[in-house]
Design an enzyme around this catalytic site. Structure first.
Site, mmCIF file in Angstrom:
data_model
loop_
_atom_site.group_PDB
_atom_site.id
_atom_site.type_symbol
_atom_site.label_atom_id
_atom_site.label_comp_id
_atom_site.label_asym_id
_atom_site.label_seq_id
_atom_site.Cartn_x
_atom_site.Cartn_y
_atom_site.Cartn_z
ATOM 1 N N CYS A 44 -100.578 5.355 -18.851
ATOM 2 C CA CYS A 44 -100.460 5.588 -17.607
ATOM 3 C C CYS A 44 -100.131 4.117 -17.064
ATOM 4 O O CYS A 44 -99.539 4.529 -15.785
ATOM 5 C CB CYS A 44 -102.237 6.568 -16.861
ATOM 6 S SG CYS A 44 -101.616 8.010 -17.378
ATOM 7 N N ASP A 135 -84.780 20.484 1.009
ATOM 8 C CA ASP A 135 -85.064 21.749 1.617
ATOM 9 C C ASP A 135 -86.146 22.214 0.431
ATOM 10 O O ASP A 135 -86.853 23.294 1.135
ATOM 11 C CB ASP A 135 -83.521 22.899 0.742
ATOM 12 C CG ASP A 135 -83.895 22.793 -0.295
ATOM 13 O OD1 ASP A 135 -84.342 21.887 -1.336
ATOM 14 O OD2 ASP A 135 -82.690 23.831 -1.273
#
Length: 220
Positions: A44, A135
């Site tokens: 990570c 959207d």
């Protein structure tokens, strides 16, 4: 996990930039939400450092970036110092990291990797990539196990493809990169190609004789 084409659910969360409501944070832009197993973990750390350096590339494309990790905001802030040190990236941290210590969001969005567990025996968050359109609908999802780091050059390539194909009547072939030729959608009638693709269309012949392998330079 949300399905492609569904509106991505709204949620409230604490982040390194303060509290957010996700739809409000989106603000009608493209966005990438990518999750991480835990703070202070090696893979990570490499990933967040790479993304920090790529933020200008995402911004050029009008794409916002936000990460998620199952630890506290306080832990995130401490971890960021390690990430910046490792990746040689000083200055202010360029994108928010969501805190999900109870794994509420990880469970809600199907992010858990049952094969990888933390010291308490709880499943770690997998490496999910969600790309969300203006959207608010999910345009792409990629799920990696906790042990495999992501290729963010590929994610940039995918963003280029998603934005292009959302605006033009083309698809992108295997291994396509920005600037290379595209494929005309099967739904486009041959008689309409001259108007839609003024740079020309090349039809590649195949044994079936069907004219579906149609290539055109990348539309502007």
């Amino acid at each position: 996990m949300p399905n492609l084409g569904d509106e991505f659910p709204d949620f409230a969360a604490e982040t390194t930039n303060g509290p957010i409501k996700f739809h409000e944070w989106l603000g009608g832009k493209w966005a990438i939400l990518f999750s991480h197993p835990a703070d202070y973990t090696p893979v990570c750390t490499t990933e967040l450092g790479v993304v920090a350096k790529l933020v200008p590339e995402f911004e050029k494309r009008g794409v916002k970036v936000i990460a998620l990790s199952c630890d506290s905001v306080e832990d995130h802030h401490g971890w960021v110092k390690d990430i910046q040190n490792y990746s040689d990236n000083s200055g202010s941290w360029p994108y928010p990291i969501i805190s999900d210590p109870k794994r509420d969001l990880a469970v809600k969005f199907g992010m858990l990797d049952p094969a990888e567990k933390d010291a308490k025996g709880l499943p770690l968050t997998a490496r999910v990539v969600f790309i969300i359109g203006p959207d608010r609908k999910l345009k792409l999802s990629i799920l990696y196990p906790a042990t495999t780091g992501r290729n963010f050059d590929e994610i940039l390539r995918v963003v280029d493809s998603l934005k292009l194909t959302a605006e033009k009547k083309v698809a992108t072939p295997a291994n396509w990169k920005h600037g290379e030729r595209c494929m005309v959608l099967p739904s486009v009638k041959q008689e309409d190609t001259g108007k839609l693709f003024p740079k020309g269309v090349e039809v590649v012949s195949v044994p079936s004789g069907k004219q579906y392998m149609r290539f055109t330079p990348q539309p502007e």
